[in-house]
Motif scaffolding. Structure first.
Motif, PDB file in Angstrom:
ATOM      1  N   VAL A  55      44.148  -0.415  63.450  1.00  0.00           N
ATOM      2  CA  VAL A  55      43.488  -0.371  62.121  1.00  0.00           C
ATOM      3  C   VAL A  55      44.312  -0.182  60.974  1.00  0.00           C
ATOM      4  N   TYR A  56      45.282   0.782  60.755  1.00  0.00           N
ATOM      5  CA  TYR A  56      46.201   1.140  59.669  1.00  0.00           C
ATOM      6  C   TYR A  56      47.518   1.751  60.069  1.00  0.00           C
ATOM      7  N   PRO A  57      48.579   0.847  59.907  1.00  0.00           N
ATOM      8  CA  PRO A  57      49.778   1.080  60.358  1.00  0.00           C
ATOM      9  C   PRO A  57      50.286   2.273  59.779  1.00  0.00           C
ATOM     10  N   GLU A  58      49.770   2.723  58.449  1.00  0.00           N
ATOM     11  CA  GLU A  58      50.212   3.519  57.678  1.00  0.00           C
ATOM     12  C   GLU A  58      49.765   5.181  58.285  1.00  0.00           C
ATOM     13  N   ASN A  59      48.677   5.079  59.039  1.00  0.00           N
ATOM     14  CA  ASN A  59      48.148   6.257  59.782  1.00  0.00           C
ATOM     15  C   ASN A  59      47.592   7.185  58.953  1.00  0.00           C
ATOM     16  N   LYS A  60      47.186   6.983  57.921  1.00  0.00           N
ATOM     17  CA  LYS A  60      46.664   7.733  56.698  1.00  0.00           C
ATOM     18  C   LYS A  60      45.125   7.786  56.512  1.00  0.00           C
ATOM     19  N   VAL A  61      44.554   8.566  55.920  1.00  0.00           N
ATOM     20  CA  VAL A  61      43.237   8.499  55.458  1.00  0.00           C
ATOM     21  C   VAL A  61      43.291   8.663  53.823  1.00  0.00           C
ATOM     22  N   PRO A  62      42.330   8.315  53.208  1.00  0.00           N
ATOM     23  CA  PRO A  62      41.105   7.128  53.622  1.00  0.00           C
ATOM     24  C   PRO A  62      41.320   5.820  53.718  1.00  0.00           C
ATOM     25  N   ALA A  63      40.695   5.159  54.494  1.00  0.00           N
ATOM     26  CA  ALA A  63      40.881   3.631  54.616  1.00  0.00           C
ATOM     27  C   ALA A  63      39.519   2.966  54.904  1.00  0.00           C
ATOM     28  N   LEU A  64      39.468   1.821  54.263  1.00  0.00           N
ATOM     29  CA  LEU A  64      38.157   1.265  54.304  1.00  0.00           C
ATOM     30  C   LEU A  64      38.314  -0.293  55.216  1.00  0.00           C
ATOM     31  N   GLU A  65      37.718  -0.415  56.213  1.00  0.00           N
ATOM     32  CA  GLU A  65      37.612  -1.581  56.927  1.00  0.00           C
ATOM     33  C   GLU A  65      36.466  -2.457  56.298  1.00  0.00           C
ATOM     34  N   HIS A  66      36.648  -3.351  55.581  1.00  0.00           N
ATOM     35  CA  HIS A  66      35.600  -4.363  54.993  1.00  0.00           C
ATOM     36  C   HIS A  66      36.179  -5.655  54.946  1.00  0.00           C
ATOM     37  N   ASN A  67      35.331  -6.523  55.421  1.00  0.00           N
ATOM     38  CA  ASN A  67      35.705  -8.167  55.338  1.00  0.00           C
ATOM     39  C   ASN A  67      37.152  -8.492  55.966  1.00  0.00           C
ATOM     40  N   ASP A  68      37.094  -7.767  57.221  1.00  0.00           N
ATOM     41  CA  ASP A  68      38.097  -8.142  58.206  1.00  0.00           C
ATOM     42  C   ASP A  68      39.594  -7.467  57.315  1.00  0.00           C
ATOM     43  N   LYS A  69      39.615  -6.829  56.510  1.00  0.00           N
ATOM     44  CA  LYS A  69      40.807  -6.318  56.162  1.00  0.00           C
ATOM     45  C   LYS A  69      40.656  -4.748  55.569  1.00  0.00           C
ATOM     46  N   ILE A  70      41.822  -3.879  55.416  1.00  0.00           N
ATOM     47  CA  ILE A  70      42.122  -2.549  55.340  1.00  0.00           C
ATOM     48  C   ILE A  70      42.385  -2.377  53.919  1.00  0.00           C
ATOM     49  N   ILE A  71      41.387  -1.708  53.135  1.00  0.00           N
ATOM     50  CA  ILE A  71      41.932  -1.093  51.999  1.00  0.00           C
ATOM     51  C   ILE A  71      41.999   0.233  51.973  1.00  0.00           C
ATOM     52  N   SER A  72      43.172   0.943  50.979  1.00  0.00           N
ATOM     53  CA  SER A  72      43.709   2.221  51.152  1.00  0.00           C
ATOM     54  C   SER A  72      43.735   2.771  50.016  1.00  0.00           C
ATOM     55  N   GLU A  73      44.368   4.141  49.788  1.00  0.00           N
ATOM     56  CA  GLU A  73      44.564   4.750  48.440  1.00  0.00           C
ATOM     57  C   GLU A  73      43.405   5.061  47.918  1.00  0.00           C
ATOM     58  N   SER A  74      43.219   6.431  47.880  1.00  0.00           N
ATOM     59  CA  SER A  74      41.687   7.117  47.411  1.00  0.00           C
ATOM     60  C   SER A  74      41.324   6.290  46.102  1.00  0.00           C
ATOM     61  N   LEU A  75      41.988   6.455  45.290  1.00  0.00           N
ATOM     62  CA  LEU A  75      41.582   5.982  43.674  1.00  0.00           C
ATOM     63  C   LEU A  75      41.313   4.413  43.837  1.00  0.00           C
ATOM     64  N   ASP A  76      41.999   3.754  44.419  1.00  0.00           N
ATOM     65  CA  ASP A  76      41.568   2.293  44.673  1.00  0.00           C
ATOM     66  C   ASP A  76      40.399   2.153  45.424  1.00  0.00           C
ATOM     67  N   LEU A  77      40.274   2.922  46.208  1.00  0.00           N
ATOM     68  CA  LEU A  77      39.203   2.786  47.172  1.00  0.00           C
ATOM     69  C   LEU A  77      37.911   3.046  46.293  1.00  0.00           C
ATOM     70  N   LEU A  78      38.042   4.393  45.547  1.00  0.00           N
ATOM     71  CA  LEU A  78      36.921   4.545  44.915  1.00  0.00           C
ATOM     72  C   LEU A  78      36.309   3.573  43.849  1.00  0.00           C
ATOM     73  N   ASN A  79      37.350   2.889  43.151  1.00  0.00           N
ATOM     74  CA  ASN A  79      36.781   1.777  42.331  1.00  0.00           C
ATOM     75  C   ASN A  79      36.275   0.660  43.292  1.00  0.00           C
ATOM     76  N   TYR A  80      37.054   0.321  44.585  1.00  0.00           N
ATOM     77  CA  TYR A  80      36.465  -0.833  45.166  1.00  0.00           C
ATOM     78  C   TYR A  80      35.353  -0.617  45.568  1.00  0.00           C
TER      79      TYR A  80
END
Length: 238
Positions: free
Chosen positions: A73-98
């Motif tokens: 899933v996520y080679p950085e092995n950290k949370v949070p991470a979002l699996e969406h549209n066959d990709k992984i989005i990370s970093e909590s503030l970026d994810l909040l906006n996403y």
């Protein structure tokens, strides 16, 4: 104001021996730890926008995380991470906006350009605020001298718009960015330093009170004693 549709039955926490989900199969998944404040940001946004059926939670134990998460899933092995549209989005503030901008549900940012600019300023400051507060937790110095100015900045920010008790008047990304951490700071400073972060700060006290009326947030709150224990472990405090 939107609220959680109904009390969600949370999925069980996965450990090192758990089987992976069918990753990248078209399902949108939020990988998180229930006690992680960074993940809590995204979890609150998901709840507030009513996305419980759209974004599935995949919780695991950070101290006993499954190897498949890093491998598949996520080679950085950290949370949070979002699996969406066959990709992984990370970093909590970026994810909040996403989550706010890529999914249906009430917007968590106003159209008003003045408020948007203020929101960006406050969200950018949140990292510095958290660092200062965590530094004071480890310090043996005078707490008010160490955190008073930062908490004063929060109090002033909450005084800027008069149409509601939240940072931008109405509930927004800014409130979500801060609340997981202020929740923990309030508990820790009272229990461990006999210091009330709301004393002399009525806007902050009111904000905390109003936040605790929002089910999208309260449904993500974690056990206070475990929060304090997590902070001590993270900061190597005995």
């Amino acid at each position: 104001m939107a609220q959680v549709k109904s009390q969600e039955v949370l999925p069980p926490i996965l450990g090192a021996n758990s089987d992976p989900p069918s990753v990248f199969d078209g399902t949108t998944r939020l990988y998180l730890s229930y006690n992680c404040p960074y993940a809590q940001r995204v979890w609150v946004a998901r709840n507030f926008k009513g996305l419980q059926e759209t974004i599935k939670l995949v919780p695991f134990d950070l101290k006993n995380r499954p190897a498949w998460y890093k491998e598949k899933v996520y080679p950085e092995n950290k949370v949070p991470a979002l699996e969406h549209n066959d990709k992984i989005i990370s970093e909590s503030l970026d994810l909040l906006n996403y989550v706010d901008t890529h999914f249906e549900g009430p917007s968590l940012l106003p159209n008003d350009p003045v408020k948007r600019e203020f929101a960006e300023e406050l969200i950018n400051y949140s990292g510095s605020f958290n660092t200062l507060m965590f530094t004071s937790i480890k310090s043996k110095g005078d707490t008010e001298s160490e955190v008073g100015a930062a908490l004063g900045k929060i109090e002033d920010a909450l005084s800027k718009f008069s149409e509601g008790p939240f940072f931008l008047g109405h509930f927004s990304q800014v409130d979500i960015a801060y609340v997981p951490f202020i929740e923990r700071f309030q508990k820790y400073f009272v229990e461990e330093k006999t210091y009330d972060i709301t004393k002399g700060r009525p806007k902050l006290a009111q904000w905390i009170e109003e936040m605790n009326k929002i089910e999208a947030y309260t449904s993500t709150k974690y056990n206070a004693h475990e929060q304090i224990a997590d902070i001590k472990q993270r900061l190597s405090i005995k």
